[in-house]
Design a protein around this motif. Structure first.
Motif, mmCIF file in Angstrom:
data_model
loop_
_atom_site.group_PDB
_atom_site.id
_atom_site.type_symbol
_atom_site.label_atom_id
_atom_site.label_comp_id
_atom_site.label_asym_id
_atom_site.label_seq_id
_atom_site.Cartn_x
_atom_site.Cartn_y
_atom_site.Cartn_z
ATOM 1 N N LYS A 91 -24.015 28.569 3.361
ATOM 2 C CA LYS A 91 -23.711 27.418 2.511
ATOM 3 C C LYS A 91 -23.469 27.855 1.061
ATOM 4 C CE LYS A 91 -26.172 23.911 5.195
ATOM 5 N NZ LYS A 91 -27.274 22.919 5.186
ATOM 6 N N LYS B 291 -20.020 27.455 -1.143
ATOM 7 C CA LYS B 291 -19.996 26.831 -2.468
ATOM 8 C C LYS B 291 -19.359 27.748 -3.514
ATOM 9 C CE LYS B 291 -23.915 23.671 -1.929
ATOM 10 N NZ LYS B 291 -25.269 23.305 -2.421
ATOM 11 N N THR C 126 -15.685 27.850 -2.925
ATOM 12 C CA THR C 126 -15.115 26.549 -3.302
ATOM 13 C C THR C 126 -14.955 26.446 -4.816
ATOM 14 O OG1 THR C 126 -16.137 25.482 -1.377
ATOM 15 C CG2 THR C 126 -15.417 24.049 -3.176
#
Length: 301
Positions: free
Chosen positions: A3, A7, A10
């Motif tokens: 995760k 992130k 992103t």
């Protein structure tokens, strides 16, 4: 961990997208909020406010009419020692970059923002030419966003970067050098190397010595602050720094460097204005005729 990595990627791609979108928005002037950029036609045919020269029938220069005292040199008329001094001091990677010096930009950011030092500007010769040709910092080019201090700096710099890239696409490196040298202000009412070499040393540019070329390159950073007329000590120190840069980049030998820094500044000032030169009354009479003639024939005196 997965995760976190998602992130990070992103954020990274969002940042890249934002940068591209921002540059594209400035380039296209979305909603008219960023201010206009020079057109492609003006890049191909830049206006540099040249002076008009008056010659006698036997080829003697009588004087000039000008708003900015500027005349052009061909690339062949520019001495190599001046070009060497200019590149080694203002833009050592000039021959390698495409208008922007990414290394110089990051260095300037680190020195000014992180270390809070006023050194290591990342502006290339091409960016400086953009300022000279199009005066991007003038009030005429500003949008309402550019009236906000911090945003103004960012947008202005972005425009300079865009125009610099366009110039690099339109001209060769030698053409960019020639335009920059012909449009730069050297102080003492001297625009361009041709006028500067005449006003400071009463000689043609091609005849400039290494010391004289280094002195004129040093003036470019701040024409008043480093003026050899008003601030001789600063001008001398700046000249010697330019010579040191030439030595560092193997453009002069150590013997030439050590001999050159020992030389005093020897100016041979020549006043070049509307009231000096040959046949001043005749030129004044001729101007009245030429103003009307230029209007009728589509010229700007």
């Amino acid at each position: 961990m997965k995760k976190i990595l998602v992130k990070i990627w992103t954020i990274y791609f969002s940042f890249i997208f934002f940068i591209f979108f921002y540059f594209f928005s400035v380039y296209k002037n979305f909603f008219g909020i960023f201010g206009i950029l020079p057109s492609f036609e003006s890049l191909e045919n830049p206006k540099d406010n040249l002076s008009s020269e008056v010659y006698s029938s036997d080829g003697i220069l009588l004087g000039r009419y000008y708003r900015y005292n500027r005349s052009v040199l061909s690339f062949e008329e520019i001495p190599k020692n001046f070009i060497d001094a200019l590149i080694s001091t203002e833009d050592t990677r000039f021959r390698k970059h495409y208008g922007l010096d990414i290394i110089g930009i990051f260095r300037a950011a680190i020195l000014s923002v992180i270390l809070r030092q006023k050194k290591g500007g990342g502006s290339t010769i091409t960016q400086q030419l953009a300022k000279n040709l199009f005066n991007l910092r003038s009030n005429q080019k500003k949008s309402f966003l550019e009236k906000i201090p911090i945003i103004k700096i960012l947008i202005t710099k972005t425009k300079e970067w865009i125009v610099a890239i366009e110039l690099e696409r339109s001209y060769t490196k030698d053409e960019i050098l020639k335009m920059y040298i012909n449009t730069s202000c050297f102080g003492n009412n001297s625009y361009g190397l041709k006028i500067a070499s005449n006003n400071f040393f009463s000689k043609k540019a091609i005849d400039l010595s290494i010391e004289e070329s280094a002195l004129l390159v040093g003036i470019l950073k701040a024409p008043t602050y480093y003026s050899p007329i008003k601030n001789k000590k600063r001008s001398l120190d700046r000249r010697n720094l330019v010579l040191k840069n030439m030595l560092k980049n193997n453009l002069i030998s150590k013997d030439i460097y050590e001999n050159s820094i020992k030389q005093a500044i020897n100016l041979n000032l020549k006043k070049d204005d509307h009231t000096s030169g040959i046949a001043t009354y005749f030129r004044s009479f001729l101007k009245n005729y030429l103003v009307d003639w230029c209007k009728e024939n589509g010229y700007n005196l």
